[in-house]
Design an enzyme around this catalytic site. Structure first.
Site, PDB file in Angstrom:
ATOM      1  N   ARG A  50       0.927  -1.237  -0.135  1.00  0.00           N
ATOM      2  CA  ARG A  50       0.178   0.029  -0.215  1.00  0.00           C
ATOM      3  C   ARG A  50       0.807   1.211   0.029  1.00  0.00           C
ATOM      4  O   ARG A  50       0.730   2.257  -0.818  1.00  0.00           O
ATOM      5  CB  ARG A  50      -0.992   0.118   1.204  1.00  0.00           C
ATOM      6  N   LYS A 149      -2.785   6.885   1.303  1.00  0.00           N
ATOM      7  CA  LYS A 149      -2.317   7.232   2.661  1.00  0.00           C
ATOM      8  C   LYS A 149      -1.261   8.453   2.592  1.00  0.00           C
ATOM      9  O   LYS A 149       0.006   8.062   2.736  1.00  0.00           O
ATOM     10  CB  LYS A 149      -1.941   6.006   3.249  1.00  0.00           C
ATOM     11  N   GLU A 182     -16.119   6.732   6.203  1.00  0.00           N
ATOM     12  CA  GLU A 182     -15.409   6.048   7.332  1.00  0.00           C
ATOM     13  C   GLU A 182     -15.291   6.996   8.184  1.00  0.00           C
ATOM     14  O   GLU A 182     -15.870   8.031   8.345  1.00  0.00           O
ATOM     15  CB  GLU A 182     -13.878   5.818   6.612  1.00  0.00           C
TER      16      GLU A 182
HETATM   17  N1  PMP Z   1      -9.087   4.893   7.402  1.00  0.00           N
HETATM   18  C1  PMP Z   1      -7.953   6.035   7.635  1.00  0.00           C
HETATM   19  C2  PMP Z   1      -8.255   7.215   7.219  1.00  0.00           C
HETATM   20  C3  PMP Z   1      -6.909   5.569   8.161  1.00  0.00           C
HETATM   21  O1  PMP Z   1      -5.990   6.542   8.382  1.00  0.00           O
HETATM   22  C4  PMP Z   1      -6.910   4.253   8.437  1.00  0.00           C
HETATM   23  C5  PMP Z   1      -5.437   3.784   9.170  1.00  0.00           C
HETATM   24  N2  PMP Z   1      -5.446   4.122  10.212  1.00  0.00           N
HETATM   25  C6  PMP Z   1      -7.723   3.313   8.035  1.00  0.00           C
HETATM   26  C7  PMP Z   1      -8.894   3.810   7.755  1.00  0.00           C
HETATM   27  C8  PMP Z   1      -7.654   1.809   8.517  1.00  0.00           C
HETATM   28  O2  PMP Z   1      -6.811   1.275   7.701  1.00  0.00           O
HETATM   29  P1  PMP Z   1      -5.705  -0.109   8.252  1.00  0.00           P
HETATM   30  O3  PMP Z   1      -6.842  -1.002   8.770  1.00  0.00           O
HETATM   31  O4  PMP Z   1      -5.083  -0.241   6.858  1.00  0.00           O
HETATM   32  O5  PMP Z   1      -4.872   0.395   9.202  1.00  0.00           O
END
Ligand code: PMP
Length: 289
Positions: A50, A149, A182
């Site tokens: 990622r 990200k 989210e």
């Molecule tokens: N959404 C956002 C905006 C995030 O920054 C994150 C990571 N903290 C997630 C969802 C969750 O992703 P992951 O399970 O890959 O940590």
């Protein structure tokens, strides 16, 4: 504490970068958050992939191979004797002029920090979170894709400020269509009837690594799963609700906008998924050695 910067491990007080780095000036860069459990890096490959995808999306060339970066992450954990912890690799655009032009930045900077993290107290894992819908919409896909990200987290930080100021622990962010996107740093799930539902990435969510794992675990445990556009109505009328993320893991939501969600306590199926998640996290991953 030892911090990795461009191939060298430096003491915390010596770990410095230029004020002309576009990562600082413009949030121009990408990052990851990776957990270590029991001396192993959990889902390391997925996080490395990622990171490279995020970099590709912003036309940033990571000056290392995936293999070299993987080794650097492991070496940084080793140098800090991490057994259980949280690792933050980040790549900035590097030093440039004061203008926006990223092409003035000649050398991206690779930084890796390995530390501890506890996002929420034990109490909140047992009680469940309070969340609120915030006015800050999630970035539009065609403005800045939520799949990237990036070091520019202002959209999420504005949402987090609204939630905290309202006395809640987390924010529910909607997209421009009014659908649920989210939380400010986590993905959102609900159990509704027989189904486990989460918004599709196209609704404005990061494709969470924990999210994808939870979808797999749920299917293995016999729950029907689907990605579906959800409205606040769906969340208010859910049987169970929870958030997922690398730092938060799986955490139940029991109150949204002052309304009780489900029974008002972490639900049976959420607790079942938490247990499977922890069992897997404790027993798999890339060894730090
Ligand atoms: N959404 C956002 C905006 C995030 O920054 C994150 C990571 N903290 C997630 C969802 C969750 O992703 P992951 O399970 O890959 O940590």
């Amino acid at each position: 504490m030892k911090i990795y910067i461009n191939g060298k491990l430096r003491r915390r007080q010596d770990a410095k970068i230029s004020v002309f780095d576009h990562g600082l000036l413009y949030g121009d860069g990408v990052f990851e958050g990776i957990r270590a459990y029991n001396g192993r890096l959990f889902m390391l490959e997925e996080h490395i992939e990622r990171l490279f995808r995020s970099a590709r999306a912003i036309v940033l060339k990571i000056p290392q191979s995936r293999q070299a970066l993987r080794r650097a992450v492991i070496a940084t954990c080793k140098a800090n004797r991490i057994v259980n912890g949280y690792v933050r690799p980040l790549v900035t655009r590097g030093v440039g002029t004061l203008g926006l032009n990223p092409y003035t930045c000649r050398q991206p900077q690779v930084i890796i920090i390995a530390d501890k993290i506890q996002l929420y107290s034990e109490f909140l894992y047992e009680r469940g979170l309070k969340v609120v819908t915030v006015g800050t919409l999630r970035n539009h896909n065609e403005s800045l894709s939520p799949c990237i990200k990036s070091l520019n987290y202002l959209n999420n930080i504005m949402a987090k400020i609204e939630a905290l100021n309202a006395g809640a622990e987390e924010a529910v962010m909607l997209n421009a269509q009014g659908n649920v996107a989210e939380a400010s740093g986590d993905n959102i799930f609900i159990f509704k009837g027989q189904q486990l539902l989460t918004p599709p990435v196209s609704a404005g969510a990061l494709e969470g690594i924990t999210r994808n794992l939870v979808l797999d675990l749920a299917r293995q445990r016999g729950y029907a799963t689907a990605e579906a556009n959800l409205t606040r109505y769906d969340l208010y009328t859910a049987d169970e609700m929870f958030l997922t993320g690398t730092a938060a893991e799986i955490i139940s939501v029991v109150n949204m906008d002052g309304r009780v969600i489900g029974s008002g306590r972490p639900g049976r199926r959420t607790r079942d998924l938490m247990a499977s998640f922890h069992a897997l996290a404790q027993s798999s991953g890339t060894p730090i050695e």
